[in-house]
Design an enzyme around this catalytic site. Structure first.
Site, PDB file in Angstrom:
ATOM      1  N   TYR A   1       0.832  -1.208   0.000  1.00 46.80           N
ATOM      2  CA  TYR A   1       0.000   0.000   0.000  1.00 46.80           C
ATOM      3  C   TYR A   1       0.866   1.257   0.000  1.00 46.80           C
ATOM      4  CZ  TYR A   1      -3.957   2.977   1.392  1.00 46.80           C
ATOM      5  OH  TYR A   1      -4.951   3.931   1.449  1.00 46.80           O
TER       6      TYR A   1
ATOM      7  N   SER B   1       0.949  -7.784   2.200  1.00 45.14           N
ATOM      8  CA  SER B   1       0.075  -6.693   2.616  1.00 45.14           C
ATOM      9  C   SER B   1      -0.940  -6.384   1.505  1.00 45.14           C
ATOM     10  CB  SER B   1       0.908  -5.468   3.005  1.00 45.14           C
ATOM     11  OG  SER B   1       0.107  -4.485   3.618  1.00 45.14           O
TER      12      SER B   1
ATOM     13  N   ASP C   1       0.181  -8.467  14.166  1.00 44.62           N
ATOM     14  CA  ASP C   1       0.017  -7.533  13.050  1.00 44.62           C
ATOM     15  C   ASP C   1      -1.208  -6.650  13.307  1.00 44.62           C
ATOM     16  OD1 ASP C   1      -0.309  -6.209  10.645  1.00 44.62           O
ATOM     17  OD2 ASP C   1       0.014  -7.982   9.402  1.00 44.62           O
TER      18      ASP C   1
ATOM     19  N   HIS D   1       3.450  -6.678  11.323  1.00 40.21           N
ATOM     20  CA  HIS D   1       3.163  -6.650   9.889  1.00 40.21           C
ATOM     21  C   HIS D   1       4.341  -7.148   9.057  1.00 40.21           C
ATOM     22  CE1 HIS D   1       0.600  -5.680   6.592  1.00 40.21           C
ATOM     23  NE2 HIS D   1       1.371  -4.740   6.101  1.00 40.21           N
TER      24      HIS D   1
END
Length: 329
Positions: free
Chosen positions: A92, A187, A273, A308
């Site tokens: 992202y 992700s 996460d 993450h």
């Protein structure tokens, strides 16, 4: 950050109910049919990189609405026969960056296509080069909330379509075995790889790490950082917009894509996460392929003390070994 989602023993059994629109399949069939009318590849121009063991091309292919989407395509310099191809999707806010930044897959002997993220690339990394000319619908400034109030307007409808078209593009490039194509991402990229697994027939494998857009409704209750935080911030201002927003996001739900997948799958997740809560990844994993009448090879690796970043380089090594085994079957 301590563990905050379900305990591991519950995650391993977690099979969430998703609010799946009755026209989910028709929505995506119509979207992809519109995008697939023309040949995918527009151009492939060799670029100097300073790397003697890798050859790289600056590729432009047709994505959503025929829009030009950029990508880096790389082959091992000594490749003499069509190779399996890895299509990689970036995270992202990140663009495709520079061609020498992502060398793992080409160094492992694969053809490698790294797709640019339309309308992204300004948050970190080395930038991108693909605009999003359709980003005028109501919504906030971040990609996660662009066009949030209507499924046909949302940024991810366009980005998922680009991701599907990237597979068509790599299958048309020289040096690639079109029957052996793998989708890879972390992700946001993991969410795109999972969507591709649910939408593209004949995919060889999907490698999905810390996927965004999985278990979206639950993630909005748990996460206040990253894309989910952007959506929550928008809804905090636009009170009463939850209904249209949830309807839009239901067409992007990774668990729904996972249910339609058939390819072997490899998952990774950090149990701490807070950007993409682990229940999303486990929900997709546990309901993977349930609508297809198949039982593909799949496994998931959990990293109890990681967030993450998940297993990071340790997980990449596991991906390399697992994919080599799948391709050897």
């Amino acid at each position: 950050m301590p563990a905050f989602d379900l305990p591991l023993e519950e995650l391993e059994r977690y099979r969430p109910t998703v609010d799946e629109p009755p026209d989910f399949d028709a929505f995506w069939q119509h979207t992809l049919k519109e995008a697939g009318a023309a040949e995918p590849v527009v151009s492939a121009r060799p670029v100097p990189t300073g790397l003697r063991l890798t050859r790289t091309w600056d590729v432009t292919f047709r994505g959503f609405a025929g829009d030009p989407v950029r990508a880096w395509f790389s082959l091992p310099a000594d490749a003499r026969e069509p190779l399996p191809a890895v299509v990689e999707y970036a995270g992202y806010g990140r663009g495709r960056g520079l061609p020498h930044e992502r060398l793992t897959w080409v160094n492992a002997g694969y053809a490698h296509l790294l797709m640019d993220n339309r309308g992204q690339g300004d948050q970190y990394g080395s930038g991108g080069g693909t605009p999003d000319p359709h980003a005028a619908a109501p919504g906030g400034p971040g990609p996660a909330v662009r066009g949030l109030l209507a499924p046909h307007d949302h940024h991810y409808r366009r980005l998922v379509t680009d991701a599907v078209r990237a597979v068509a593009a790599v299958r048309a490039l020289p040096g690639v075995d079109p029957g052996r194509v793998v989708a890879v991402g972390n992700s946001q990229g993991g969410g795109l790889a999972l969507a591709v697994a649910g939408l593209v027939p004949g995919l060889t494998a999907a490698l999905v790490t810390a996927p965004l857009l999985c278990g979206i409704r639950r993630a909005l209750d748990l996460a206040d950082a990253g894309p989910y935080g952007e959506i929550a911030a928008y809804l905090a201002v636009h009170r009463g917009a939850e209904g249209p927003a949830h309807r839009t996001l239901a067409y992007l739900e990774g668990v729904s894509f996972a249910r339609r997948a058939q390819a072997p799958a490899h998952f990774g997740v950090g149990l701490r996460d807070t950007v993409c809560p682990p229940s999303g990844a486990y929900g997709a994993f546990n309901r993977y392929a349930e609508l297809t009448g198949t039982d593909p090879r799949r496994e998931i690796h959990a990293y109890p003390y990681n967030g993450h970043e998940g297993g990071d380089a340790v997980h990449v090594r596991r991906q390399l070994d697992w994919l080599a085994g799948v391709l050897a079957e």
